[in-house]
Motif scaffolding. Structure first.
Motif, PDB file in Angstrom:
ATOM      1  N   LEU A  97       0.823  -1.205   0.000  1.00 10.95           N
ATOM      2  CA  LEU A  97       0.000   0.000   0.000  1.00 10.95           C
ATOM      3  C   LEU A  97       0.860   1.258   0.000  1.00 10.95           C
ATOM      4  O   LEU A  97       0.535   2.238  -0.665  1.00 10.95           O
ATOM      5  CB  LEU A  97      -0.944   0.008   1.203  1.00 10.95           C
ATOM      6  N   GLY A  98       1.963   1.235   0.728  1.00 13.10           N
ATOM      7  CA  GLY A  98       2.887   2.371   0.734  1.00 13.10           C
ATOM      8  C   GLY A  98       3.466   2.615  -0.650  1.00 13.10           C
ATOM      9  O   GLY A  98       3.594   3.764  -1.088  1.00 13.10           O
ATOM     10  N   GLN A  99       3.814   1.531  -1.342  1.00 10.34           N
ATOM     11  CA  GLN A  99       4.349   1.668  -2.708  1.00 10.34           C
ATOM     12  C   GLN A  99       3.276   2.213  -3.649  1.00 10.34           C
ATOM     13  O   GLN A  99       3.560   3.088  -4.478  1.00 10.34           O
ATOM     14  CB  GLN A  99       4.862   0.317  -3.205  1.00 10.34           C
ATOM     15  N   SER A 100       2.056   1.715  -3.511  1.00 11.44           N
ATOM     16  CA  SER A 100       0.958   2.210  -4.351  1.00 11.44           C
ATOM     17  C   SER A 100       0.686   3.679  -4.065  1.00 11.44           C
ATOM     18  O   SER A 100       0.489   4.475  -4.989  1.00 11.44           O
ATOM     19  CB  SER A 100      -0.321   1.399  -4.107  1.00 11.44           C
ATOM     20  N   LYS A 101       0.697   4.047  -2.799  1.00 16.06           N
ATOM     21  CA  LYS A 101       0.459   5.435  -2.430  1.00 16.06           C
ATOM     22  C   LYS A 101       1.532   6.337  -3.039  1.00 16.06           C
ATOM     23  O   LYS A 101       1.210   7.388  -3.617  1.00 16.06           O
ATOM     24  CB  LYS A 101       0.454   5.580  -0.907  1.00 16.06           C
ATOM     25  N   ALA A 102       2.786   5.926  -2.943  1.00 13.80           N
ATOM     26  CA  ALA A 102       3.877   6.720  -3.508  1.00 13.80           C
ATOM     27  C   ALA A 102       3.715   6.868  -5.019  1.00 13.80           C
ATOM     28  O   ALA A 102       3.925   7.949  -5.580  1.00 13.80           O
ATOM     29  CB  ALA A 102       5.224   6.084  -3.162  1.00 13.80           C
ATOM     30  N   ARG A 103       3.324   5.775  -5.678  1.00 15.81           N
ATOM     31  CA  ARG A 103       3.137   5.828  -7.138  1.00 15.81           C
ATOM     32  C   ARG A 103       2.002   6.778  -7.484  1.00 15.81           C
ATOM     33  O   ARG A 103       2.119   7.600  -8.396  1.00 15.81           O
ATOM     34  CB  ARG A 103       2.858   4.440  -7.682  1.00 15.81           C
ATOM     35  N   PHE A 104       0.868   6.699  -6.762  1.00 12.88           N
ATOM     36  CA  PHE A 104      -0.259   7.587  -7.051  1.00 12.88           C
ATOM     37  C   PHE A 104       0.088   9.044  -6.776  1.00 12.88           C
ATOM     38  O   PHE A 104      -0.301   9.940  -7.529  1.00 12.88           O
ATOM     39  CB  PHE A 104      -1.501   7.179  -6.263  1.00 12.88           C
ATOM     40  N   LEU A 105       0.822   9.293  -5.706  1.00  5.48           N
ATOM     41  CA  LEU A 105       1.245  10.674  -5.424  1.00  5.48           C
ATOM     42  C   LEU A 105       2.165  11.189  -6.526  1.00  5.48           C
ATOM     43  O   LEU A 105       2.096  12.365  -6.901  1.00  5.48           O
ATOM     44  CB  LEU A 105       1.933  10.749  -4.058  1.00  5.48           C
ATOM     45  N   SER A 106       3.013  10.327  -7.050  1.00  8.52           N
ATOM     46  CA  SER A 106       3.887  10.702  -8.156  1.00  8.52           C
ATOM     47  C   SER A 106       3.076  11.033  -9.408  1.00  8.52           C
ATOM     48  O   SER A 106       3.360  12.006 -10.113  1.00  8.52           O
ATOM     49  CB  SER A 106       4.869   9.556  -8.450  1.00  8.52           C
ATOM     50  N   ILE A 107       2.050  10.242  -9.675  1.00  7.33           N
ATOM     51  CA  ILE A 107       1.178  10.497 -10.826  1.00  7.33           C
ATOM     52  C   ILE A 107       0.449  11.825 -10.648  1.00  7.33           C
ATOM     53  O   ILE A 107       0.379  12.643 -11.575  1.00  7.33           O
ATOM     54  CB  ILE A 107       0.168   9.345 -11.010  1.00  7.33           C
ATOM     55  N   ILE A 108      -0.078  12.042  -9.468  1.00 10.00           N
ATOM     56  CA  ILE A 108      -0.782  13.298  -9.188  1.00 10.00           C
ATOM     57  C   ILE A 108       0.146  14.485  -9.411  1.00 10.00           C
ATOM     58  O   ILE A 108      -0.215  15.477 -10.056  1.00 10.00           O
ATOM     59  CB  ILE A 108      -1.349  13.297  -7.746  1.00 10.00           C
ATOM     60  N   SER A 109       1.353  14.368  -8.898  1.00  9.53           N
ATOM     61  CA  SER A 109       2.327  15.452  -9.060  1.00  9.53           C
ATOM     62  C   SER A 109       2.651  15.691 -10.530  1.00  9.53           C
ATOM     63  O   SER A 109       2.718  16.833 -10.982  1.00  9.53           O
ATOM     64  CB  SER A 109       3.598  15.115  -8.285  1.00  9.53           C
ATOM     65  N   ALA A 110       2.836  14.598 -11.277  1.00 11.75           N
ATOM     66  CA  ALA A 110       3.161  14.739 -12.706  1.00 11.75           C
ATOM     67  C   ALA A 110       2.009  15.387 -13.468  1.00 11.75           C
ATOM     68  O   ALA A 110       2.234  16.195 -14.377  1.00 11.75           O
ATOM     69  CB  ALA A 110       3.494  13.374 -13.296  1.00 11.75           C
ATOM     70  N   ILE A 111       0.794  15.054 -13.100  1.00 10.02           N
ATOM     71  CA  ILE A 111      -0.370  15.648 -13.764  1.00 10.02           C
ATOM     72  C   ILE A 111      -0.505  17.115 -13.386  1.00 10.02           C
ATOM     73  O   ILE A 111      -0.725  17.977 -14.239  1.00 10.02           O
ATOM     74  CB  ILE A 111      -1.652  14.867 -13.419  1.00 10.02           C
ATOM     75  N   GLU A 112      -0.366  17.419 -12.091  1.00  8.54           N
ATOM     76  CA  GLU A 112      -0.540  18.796 -11.623  1.00  8.54           C
ATOM     77  C   GLU A 112       0.588  19.716 -12.092  1.00  8.54           C
ATOM     78  O   GLU A 112       0.368  20.911 -12.272  1.00  8.54           O
ATOM     79  CB  GLU A 112      -0.621  18.825 -10.101  1.00  8.54           C
ATOM     80  N   ASN A 113       1.753  19.184 -12.288  1.00  6.50           N
ATOM     81  CA  ASN A 113       2.902  20.000 -12.688  1.00  6.50           C
ATOM     82  C   ASN A 113       3.166  19.910 -14.184  1.00  6.50           C
ATOM     83  O   ASN A 113       4.308  19.831 -14.618  1.00  6.50           O
ATOM     84  CB  ASN A 113       4.134  19.584 -11.886  1.00  6.50           C
ATOM     85  N   ARG A 114       2.097  19.965 -14.932  1.00 12.25           N
ATOM     86  CA  ARG A 114       2.187  19.907 -16.392  1.00 12.25           C
ATOM     87  C   ARG A 114       2.963  21.121 -16.906  1.00 12.25           C
ATOM     88  O   ARG A 114       2.704  22.251 -16.477  1.00 12.25           O
ATOM     89  CB  ARG A 114       0.772  19.903 -16.968  1.00 12.25           C
ATOM     90  N   PRO A 115       3.914  20.873 -17.784  1.00 11.42           N
ATOM     91  CA  PRO A 115       4.612  22.019 -18.385  1.00 11.42           C
ATOM     92  C   PRO A 115       3.613  22.922 -19.105  1.00 11.42           C
ATOM     93  O   PRO A 115       2.628  22.453 -19.666  1.00 11.42           O
ATOM     94  CB  PRO A 115       5.576  21.365 -19.386  1.00 11.42           C
TER      95      PRO A 115
END
Length: 144
Positions: A97-115
């Motif tokens: 679950l910790g790994q999944s959470k980290a992956r989802f947070l990374s996805i969220i960050s990548a989406i929110e920080n769109r160039p």
């Protein structure tokens, strides 16, 4: 006590109580001459153990190991083994679950920080490509 009283006391439905009896988790149920089930106060304790164990992820078979027919005959070795395995399962689940959470947070960050210079569709492709590169290991492309 009758099944209705036991149901009220435990918050379980009568059909659920009968199910636990049918699968052998709730034992020593007496019968009156009219066929009504009669339960001891111990039945409420057993039902609470069953529901708590199920909410913790124990299977009915694991619960069967946890529950002795009488407290004096509890198999402590089997009980400890079952509890330790469940703790190990929970620890493993926490890691996943910790790994999944980290992956989802990374996805969220990548989406929110769109160039600023790309649109949402291109950003989605960029994020997905990044995800697949991580999941498949090192990139298959050769350096130039």
């Amino acid at each position: 006590m009758k099944i209705g009283e036991l149901a009220d006391q435990t918050g379980l439905s009568q059909s659920r109580i009968r199910f636990y009896e049918k699968v052998g988790l709730l034992k020593a149920v007496g019968r009156r001459s009219n066929g009504y089930r009669v339960y001891t106060p111990y039945a409420a304790v057993v039902l609470r153990v069953i529901t708590e164990a199920q909410s913790a992820g124990f299977s009915l078979e694991e619960i069967r190991i946890l529950l002795p027919s009488e407290l004096e005959h509890w198999d402590h070795v089997a009980l400890l083994g079952t509890l330790r395995r469940k703790v190990a399962d929970i620890t493993s689940l926490e890691v996943r679950l910790g790994q999944s959470k980290a992956r989802f947070l990374s996805i969220i960050s990548a989406i929110e920080n769109r160039p600023d210079d790309i649109d949402c569709a291109t950003n989605a492709q960029r994020v997905l490509a990044h995800l697949f590169d991580r999941n498949d290991g090192p990139s298959k492309e050769q350096p130039r």
